[in-house]
Write an enzyme that holds these catalytic residues in place. Structure first.
Site, PDB file in Angstrom:
ATOM      1  N   ASP A 181      45.331  48.312  49.144  1.00 41.45           N
ATOM      2  CA  ASP A 181      45.876  48.089  47.448  1.00 41.45           C
ATOM      3  C   ASP A 181      47.267  48.595  47.912  1.00 41.45           C
ATOM      4  O   ASP A 181      48.153  48.625  46.812  1.00 41.45           O
ATOM      5  CB  ASP A 181      45.195  47.662  46.589  1.00 41.45           C
ATOM      6  CG  ASP A 181      44.354  47.367  45.954  1.00 41.45           C
ATOM      7  OD1 ASP A 181      44.339  46.081  46.685  1.00 41.45           O
ATOM      8  OD2 ASP A 181      42.979  47.381  45.667  1.00 41.45           O
TER       9      ASP A 181
ATOM     10  N   SER B  41      41.826  44.239  33.265  1.00 42.60           N
ATOM     11  CA  SER B  41      40.614  45.467  33.430  1.00 42.60           C
ATOM     12  C   SER B  41      41.700  46.486  33.027  1.00 42.60           C
ATOM     13  O   SER B  41      42.879  46.333  33.582  1.00 42.60           O
ATOM     14  CB  SER B  41      40.139  45.171  34.483  1.00 42.60           C
ATOM     15  OG  SER B  41      40.685  45.632  35.812  1.00 42.60           O
TER      16      SER B  41
ATOM     17  N   ARG C 280      47.367  50.824  30.951  1.00 39.75           N
ATOM     18  CA  ARG C 280      47.762  49.634  29.522  1.00 39.75           C
ATOM     19  C   ARG C 280      46.811  50.409  28.370  1.00 39.75           C
ATOM     20  O   ARG C 280      47.087  49.365  27.306  1.00 39.75           O
ATOM     21  CB  ARG C 280      46.664  49.004  30.465  1.00 39.75           C
ATOM     22  CG  ARG C 280      47.923  48.653  31.821  1.00 39.75           C
ATOM     23  CD  ARG C 280      46.241  47.863  32.615  1.00 39.75           C
ATOM     24  NE  ARG C 280      47.553  47.752  34.406  1.00 39.75           N
ATOM     25  CZ  ARG C 280      46.440  46.618  34.390  1.00 39.75           C
ATOM     26  NH1 ARG C 280      45.023  45.858  34.173  1.00 39.75           N
ATOM     27  NH2 ARG C 280      47.087  46.112  36.291  1.00 39.75           N
TER      28      ARG C 280
HETATM   29  N1  UDP Z   1      43.762  38.233  35.019  1.00 33.69           N
HETATM   30  C1  UDP Z   1      43.279  36.669  34.806  1.00 33.69           C
HETATM   31  N2  UDP Z   1      42.628  36.977  33.340  1.00 33.69           N
HETATM   32  C2  UDP Z   1      42.274  37.505  32.792  1.00 33.69           C
HETATM   33  C3  UDP Z   1      41.860  38.678  33.909  1.00 33.69           C
HETATM   34  C4  UDP Z   1      42.906  38.855  34.471  1.00 33.69           C
HETATM   35  O1  UDP Z   1      44.528  35.857  34.977  1.00 33.69           O
HETATM   36  O2  UDP Z   1      41.961  37.314  32.042  1.00 33.69           O
HETATM   37  C5  UDP Z   1      44.266  38.345  36.898  1.00 33.69           C
HETATM   38  C6  UDP Z   1      45.636  39.128  36.313  1.00 33.69           C
HETATM   39  O3  UDP Z   1      46.816  38.259  35.955  1.00 33.69           O
HETATM   40  C7  UDP Z   1      45.365  39.401  37.552  1.00 33.69           C
HETATM   41  C8  UDP Z   1      43.869  39.946  37.921  1.00 33.69           C
HETATM   42  O4  UDP Z   1      43.564  38.615  37.360  1.00 33.69           O
HETATM   43  O5  UDP Z   1      45.990  39.040  38.638  1.00 33.69           O
HETATM   44  C9  UDP Z   1      43.724  41.354  38.051  1.00 33.69           C
HETATM   45  O6  UDP Z   1      43.329  41.900  36.778  1.00 33.69           O
HETATM   46  P1  UDP Z   1      43.144  42.881  36.573  1.00 33.69           P
HETATM   47  O7  UDP Z   1      44.422  43.289  35.272  1.00 33.69           O
HETATM   48  O8  UDP Z   1      41.814  43.025  36.646  1.00 33.69           O
HETATM   49  O9  UDP Z   1      43.629  43.670  37.958  1.00 33.69           O
HETATM   50  P2  UDP Z   1      45.346  44.195  37.866  1.00 33.69           P
HETATM   51  O10 UDP Z   1      45.640  43.711  39.264  1.00 33.69           O
HETATM   52  O11 UDP Z   1      46.156  43.536  37.329  1.00 33.69           O
HETATM   53  O12 UDP Z   1      45.371  45.881  38.599  1.00 33.69           O
END
Ligand code: UDP
Length: 388
Positions: A135, A214, A220
């Site tokens: 990541d 998350s 956030r």
């Molecule tokens: N995601 C989504 N719907 C949700 C939660 C997450 O589509 O209800 C998608 C979000 O847009 C991202 C991925 O899942 O592309 C992971 O989201 P998260 O917030 O867990 O982690 P991030 O990668 O943003 O740090």
């Protein structure tokens, strides 16, 4: 920019004493006007300076390749490559075929990258790259890491890493309940989210800020807390991810259900935040033709610099307080036509300049420019296995 707009509570406190009331109103409306002018000024200035990218191929993103390769302008030696290779997965293209070392830490991520590399292999000269599927980026100048050409999907300007289009354009993105095999297939999402945007035209969207995700970054929290105190203004809730351990990870509230990208289109103001590095959600949000609020400007993917603040999205500082976020939303509620104009421009930019063809094109240009800097003979490594 700190925006301050008269709120209902200010009006309420003005019932008793007419004189105090009128002074207060004058003060708040003066502040609101000043702030409103500042925002409008930022928008006008950005629009004046903006030169739309007309190109049909990926040249809108070309400057990113130049910038990322600039530290290696004097040439990439075998020693530099070996330093990079120790931090990443080794790939080679030899005689038009793609090879990779046997172990890949994240097989789905490697597969997402290999989709593009196998398509390009037959048109490429012999080459080798060190590709990081973690990541986070690997080579931080600010921490004194020695320079090395590691390919990573995201970085800040402190890193030497060379950005490549994330695996998740094809497959290997985070797996959530709605996308159990992982977020991918940008080509398909482009169509399905655009279709959803047509079901939710601007006038029918809810006048609310929206975020679902998350707690991969505490940045956030301000929006989540604002949503708890002003649910009519913002719906922002934490979901669980695989790393969820306790209530702290959802900021002491039950985890919310996940919401698909398509269902984000119901809301006018969509929020993007960094996660561990850049979040994959950014590009999807634009397709809703909603107004994107982008918090923080440090974490990048290759296409971010082509998007301009106030032209395609609303920039917000990572330090913005709940009050400041609230005031920004209120400003755009009061300036609906401006909000729609920026939302439409953001959509158009992503729709025209972030196609699957652009992703392939970026990979091609990146590899061709990289190869030109390589100063040693690339010899086939028999420990690698054939991918294509
Ligand atoms: N995601 C989504 N719907 C949700 C939660 C997450 O589509 O209800 C998608 C979000 O847009 C991202 C991925 O899942 O592309 C992971 O989201 P998260 O917030 O867990 O982690 P991030 O990668 O943003 O740090």
């Amino acid at each position: 920019i700190v925006v301050s707009v008269t709120s209902d509570s200010n009006k309420d406190s003005c019932n008793k004493d007419e004189e105090v009331c009128s002074q207060k109103h004058n003060k708040y409306s003066k502040e609101a006007n000043e702030v409103s002018s500042k925002i409008k000024e930022s928008i006008n200035l950005a629009a004046q300076q903006y030169v739309p990218c007309k190109s049909a191929n990926c040249s809108c993103h070309k400057s990113v390749i130049d910038q990322d390769l600039a530290p290696f302008a004097t040439g990439i030696t075998k020693e530099l490559f070996n330093t990079a290779r120790a931090k990443a997965t080794k790939y080679q293209i030899i005689n038009g075929k793609l090879y990779r070392e046997k172990e890949c830490h994240f097989p789905a991520r490697c597969a997402g990258v290999e989709h593009y590399l196998t398509a390009l292999a037959s048109k490429m000269p012999n080459l080798e790259i060190a590709l990081n599927t973690r990541d986070w980026p690997q080579v931080n100048q600010a921490w004194g890491h020695p320079k090395a050409p590691v390919f990573s999907f995201s970085k800040t300007k402190d890193y030497y890493d060379i950005m490549y289009p994330a695996w998740s354009f094809w497959e290997g993105g985070p797996a959530i309940s709605l996308y159990p095999t992982g977020i991918g297939r940008w080509d398909i999402h482009r169509i399905s989210i655009t279709e959803s945007s047509e079901k939710w035209p601007w006038g029918e969207k809810e006048n609310k800020g929206f975020f679902r995700g998350s707690r991969t970054s505490e940045e956030r929290d301000a929006l989540i807390l604002l949503s708890r105190s002003e649910p009519d203004l913002v719906d922002a809730q934490y979901t669980k991810n695989q790393a969820w351990k306790s209530d702290l990870d959802t900021l002491y509230a039950p985890a919310a259900s996940e919401v698909s990208f398509e269902d984000h289109c119901k809301y006018k103001y969509l929020f993007n935040y960094r996660g561990v590095a850049a979040s994959f959600r950014f590009k999807h949000l634009f397709l809703c033709k909603s107004l994107v609020f982008h918090v923080g400007d440090q974490w990048l993917e290759f296409f971010y610099p082509s998007l301009k603040p106030w032209v395609h999205y609303i920039p917000i500082s990572t330090k913005a307080t709940q009050e400041e976020i609230k005031d920004l939303i209120i400003f755009f509620k009061n300036n609906d036509a401006i909000a729609k104009e920026i939302a439409d421009r953001g959509y158009q930019h992503i729709w025209e300049h972030l196609t699957d063809k652009d992703v392939k094109c970026y990979w091609r240009k990146l590899l061709k420019k990289y190869v030109k800097l390589v100063k040693y003979n690339v010899v086939k490594d028999n420990d690698l296995r054939l991918i294509s």
